[in-house]
Scaffold this motif. Structure first.
Motif, mmCIF file in Angstrom:
data_model
loop_
_atom_site.group_PDB
_atom_site.id
_atom_site.type_symbol
_atom_site.label_atom_id
_atom_site.label_comp_id
_atom_site.label_asym_id
_atom_site.label_seq_id
_atom_site.Cartn_x
_atom_site.Cartn_y
_atom_site.Cartn_z
ATOM 1 N N PHE A 64 -8.112 0.034 -7.539
ATOM 2 C CA PHE A 64 -6.718 0.121 -8.005
ATOM 3 C C PHE A 64 -5.840 -0.934 -7.339
ATOM 4 O O PHE A 64 -5.097 -1.649 -8.011
ATOM 5 C CB PHE A 64 -6.169 1.527 -7.722
ATOM 6 N N VAL A 65 -5.910 -1.044 -6.015
ATOM 7 C CA VAL A 65 -4.965 -1.905 -5.287
ATOM 8 C C VAL A 65 -5.365 -3.379 -5.303
ATOM 9 O O VAL A 65 -4.554 -4.236 -4.943
ATOM 10 C CB VAL A 65 -4.809 -1.432 -3.823
ATOM 11 N N SER A 66 -6.592 -3.702 -5.707
ATOM 12 C CA SER A 66 -7.040 -5.096 -5.655
ATOM 13 C C SER A 66 -6.785 -5.857 -6.954
ATOM 14 O O SER A 66 -7.138 -7.024 -7.061
ATOM 15 C CB SER A 66 -8.542 -5.156 -5.332
ATOM 16 N N SER A 67 -6.171 -5.211 -7.943
ATOM 17 C CA SER A 67 -5.907 -5.885 -9.213
ATOM 18 C C SER A 67 -4.857 -6.975 -9.034
ATOM 19 O O SER A 67 -3.798 -6.751 -8.446
ATOM 20 C CB SER A 67 -5.437 -4.870 -10.265
ATOM 21 N N PHE A 68 -5.131 -8.170 -9.584
ATOM 22 C CA PHE A 68 -4.200 -9.295 -9.458
ATOM 23 C C PHE A 68 -2.887 -9.001 -10.171
ATOM 24 O O PHE A 68 -1.809 -9.385 -9.701
ATOM 25 C CB PHE A 68 -4.839 -10.563 -10.028
ATOM 26 N N VAL A 69 -2.951 -8.305 -11.307
ATOM 27 C CA VAL A 69 -1.742 -7.997 -12.075
ATOM 28 C C VAL A 69 -0.799 -7.112 -11.272
ATOM 29 O O VAL A 69 0.428 -7.158 -11.449
ATOM 30 C CB VAL A 69 -2.111 -7.318 -13.413
ATOM 31 N N PHE A 70 -1.344 -6.308 -10.366
ATOM 32 C CA PHE A 70 -0.519 -5.401 -9.566
ATOM 33 C C PHE A 70 0.479 -6.160 -8.700
ATOM 34 O O PHE A 70 1.510 -5.607 -8.308
ATOM 35 C CB PHE A 70 -1.421 -4.513 -8.697
ATOM 36 N N VAL A 71 0.197 -7.437 -8.431
ATOM 37 C CA VAL A 71 1.118 -8.264 -7.639
ATOM 38 C C VAL A 71 2.475 -8.370 -8.332
ATOM 39 O O VAL A 71 3.513 -8.535 -7.681
ATOM 40 C CB VAL A 71 0.514 -9.664 -7.417
ATOM 41 N N SER A 72 2.487 -8.271 -9.666
ATOM 42 C CA SER A 72 3.746 -8.397 -10.404
ATOM 43 C C SER A 72 4.710 -7.251 -10.094
ATOM 44 O O SER A 72 5.929 -7.407 -10.229
ATOM 45 C CB SER A 72 3.488 -8.463 -11.912
ATOM 46 N N GLY A 299 -0.430 5.782 -6.236
ATOM 47 C CA GLY A 299 -1.601 5.216 -6.905
ATOM 48 C C GLY A 299 -2.892 5.512 -6.172
ATOM 49 O O GLY A 299 -3.918 5.836 -6.788
ATOM 50 N N ILE A 300 -2.860 5.414 -4.848
ATOM 51 C CA ILE A 300 -4.055 5.704 -4.043
ATOM 52 C C ILE A 300 -4.470 7.165 -4.215
ATOM 53 O O ILE A 300 -5.635 7.472 -4.480
ATOM 54 C CB ILE A 300 -3.777 5.379 -2.555
ATOM 55 N N GLY A 301 -3.504 8.069 -4.080
ATOM 56 C CA GLY A 301 -3.817 9.493 -4.212
ATOM 57 C C GLY A 301 -4.299 9.860 -5.600
ATOM 58 O O GLY A 301 -5.309 10.567 -5.764
ATOM 59 N N ALA A 302 -3.594 9.381 -6.625
ATOM 60 C CA ALA A 302 -3.974 9.713 -8.000
ATOM 61 C C ALA A 302 -5.324 9.110 -8.360
ATOM 62 O O ALA A 302 -6.142 9.766 -9.035
ATOM 63 C CB ALA A 302 -2.895 9.219 -8.968
ATOM 64 N N SER A 303 -5.583 7.866 -7.948
ATOM 65 C CA SER A 303 -6.873 7.225 -8.241
ATOM 66 C C SER A 303 -8.022 7.991 -7.594
ATOM 67 O O SER A 303 -9.080 8.181 -8.204
ATOM 68 C CB SER A 303 -6.871 5.774 -7.738
ATOM 69 N N ALA A 304 -7.820 8.421 -6.346
ATOM 70 C CA ALA A 304 -8.849 9.188 -5.649
ATOM 71 C C ALA A 304 -9.113 10.510 -6.361
ATOM 72 O O ALA A 304 -10.273 10.897 -6.588
ATOM 73 C CB ALA A 304 -8.428 9.435 -4.201
ATOM 74 N N LEU A 305 -8.043 11.210 -6.748
ATOM 75 C CA LEU A 305 -8.202 12.511 -7.401
ATOM 76 C C LEU A 305 -8.900 12.378 -8.751
ATOM 77 O O LEU A 305 -9.825 13.145 -9.067
ATOM 78 C CB LEU A 305 -6.832 13.168 -7.585
#
Length: 438
Positions: A64-72, A299-305
């Motif tokens: 989730f956190v390593s996506s390049f688009v997330f930088v936007s 995002g971290i919590g939801a992705s993990a769940l």
């Protein structure tokens, strides 16, 4: 570990119910959503699979956190934070006086237009509602506008950042649903303008039925020199919008690159206006860290769940449950919309997107719907979540800057007609999907 081990003996339906109840109980205690989802994910990972499943959570989070688009996301948040601290929005609002002229309800209409331009500059909700609450609301109240109409226009207009590109809601949906964010921006542009048009039509109709709710502006027309001075307030914001959206739609830059162009444009604007300072940039950076930190943790919590729930077979279970509602795909779609609306009354949109879209998007595709179109419908649904009681964020943002005599109850009552307009927009998108160009 024996207690955890007993989880694996549960049927998936029972485990899903237990997970939902545990989430609800922990949320009621006041623990933030990000930590609730992460804790529940850890409990069920250990209980269902044992300690060896913990690395699966970390790999899911990393994806989730390593996506390049997330930088936007931090870039657009930084744009909004700089706008908050500059006088660009105030000058823009003053310049839009030239648009309404002597039309009845002109101040409300110019508030909606300014909201659209601000949304196209940054796509952040909270800052827009607060800015309009500080600039537009006092002016409408002073001129004798109906209080409910003034409050509704400010909150609903400020929430347009959800729909009008570059919307962060669209970006998060695109990351979650694995669809092109550029396509989402293109598809959402007309629906966003359509919703703004609904608001403008509502203001004009109310003013026509009862002129007292939106008085016409009195006094002489400003001289040409004043008009030219006001027009200067339009130049820089329009230039930034062209730089961001023009570079995306023209294929010159990706969404991430366009967000950097936007930050540069807003920063240069503050320099040209003589407002650039260390204090301004430091405050904007701290606000960005706070906002993006919240989004990342959710995002971290939801992705993990969702990752743990998927491994348990829960996503397949819920998918079968939803599609089993009816053989009519429209009824299934409306059922999903109802779920999103109810969740929107209690949860943050980031959590809703990350928790539900991994389940809903495959269902939508199986039903034969376009996931890009569904993303626009989802964002329109989230418009209602920003205004809906009891936890509509837009109402709380406005309350923080509204006159003390305006209560939270007054704000929520004023928003009811606008929630109805948003529901109408959702219905129009479902009935006429061609509006999105899909």
């Amino acid at each position: 570990m024996e207690i955890f081990g007993s989880f694996a003996q549960l049927e998936i339906g029972t485990a899903t119910g237990l997970m939902f109840v545990l989430l609800l109980v922990l949320l009621v205690t006041g623990i933030p959503l990000a930590f609730v989802t992460l804790l529940v994910a850890l409990i069920f990972a250990l209980g269902w699979f044992g300690p060896m499943a913990v690395p699966l959570i970390t790999s899911r989070v990393y994806t989730f956190v390593s996506s390049f688009v997330f930088v936007s996301v931090p870039m657009f948040v930084l744009m909004a934070a700089i706008l908050d601290r500059s006088g660009i929005a105030r000058d823009l609002f003053d310049a839009m006086r030239l648009v309404g002229g002597r039309l009845r309800g002109a101040i409300a209409l110019q508030t909606i237009v300014v909201a659209v331009i601000l949304a196209a500059m940054s796509g952040i909700i909270g800052g827009e509602v607060v800015l309009l609450g500080l600039i537009a609301l006092p002016q409408m109240l002073r001129l004798g506008y109906d209080r409910n109409l003034a409050i509704g226009v400010v909150c609903a207009g400020g929430a347009l950042g959800t729909m009008v590109p570059p919307s962060i809601v669209l970006i998060i949906y695109g990351l979650t649903a694995n669809v092109s964010i550029g396509d989402l921006f293109t598809a959402a542009f007309l629906p966003g303008l359509m919703l703004a048009g609904f608001y403008a039509a509502y203001v004009l109709i109310r003013a026509w039925i009862n002129p007292a709710v939106a008085p016409a502006v009195e006094g002489p027309s400003p001289p040409m020199s004043e008009k030219l001075r006001l027009l200067k307030g339009l130049f820089l914001p329009i230039l930034v919008v062209i730089g961001v959206l023009g570079s995306i739609y023209g294929g010159i830059a990706s969404v991430t690159e366009a967000s950097a162009v936007g930050v540069l444009g807003v920063t240069l604007s503050t320099m040209i206006r003589g407002e650039f300072s260390y204090a301004l940039m430091r405050g904007a950076a701290l606000q960005t860290l706070q906002t993006v930190g919240m989004i990342v943790w959710i995002g971290i919590g939801a992705s993990a769940l969702v990752g743990v729930f998927n491994l348990m077979g829960g996503i397949d279970f819920v998918r079968d449950l939803i599609t089993g509602i009816s053989e009519n795909r429209t009824i299934v779609l409306l059922f999903m919309m109802a779920i999103l609306f109810v969740l929107g009354m209690f949860l943050d949109w980031v959590g809703i997107a990350l928790l539900t879209m991994p389940i809903f998007v495959p269902i939508v595709i199986d039903l034969g719907y376009d996931p890009v179109w569904f993303g626009v419908v989802f964002c329109m649904n989230m418009q209602m979540s920003f205004l809906s009681p009891p936890f509509g964020p837009a109402a709380f943002y406005l309350k923080s800057v509204a006159p003390p005599e305006i209560s939270l109850g007054d704000i929520f009552r004023a928003l009811l007609p606008f929630i109805g307009l948003q529901a109408l927009a959702v219905a129009v998108l479902i009935i006429a999907p061609g509006i999105t160009g899909r």
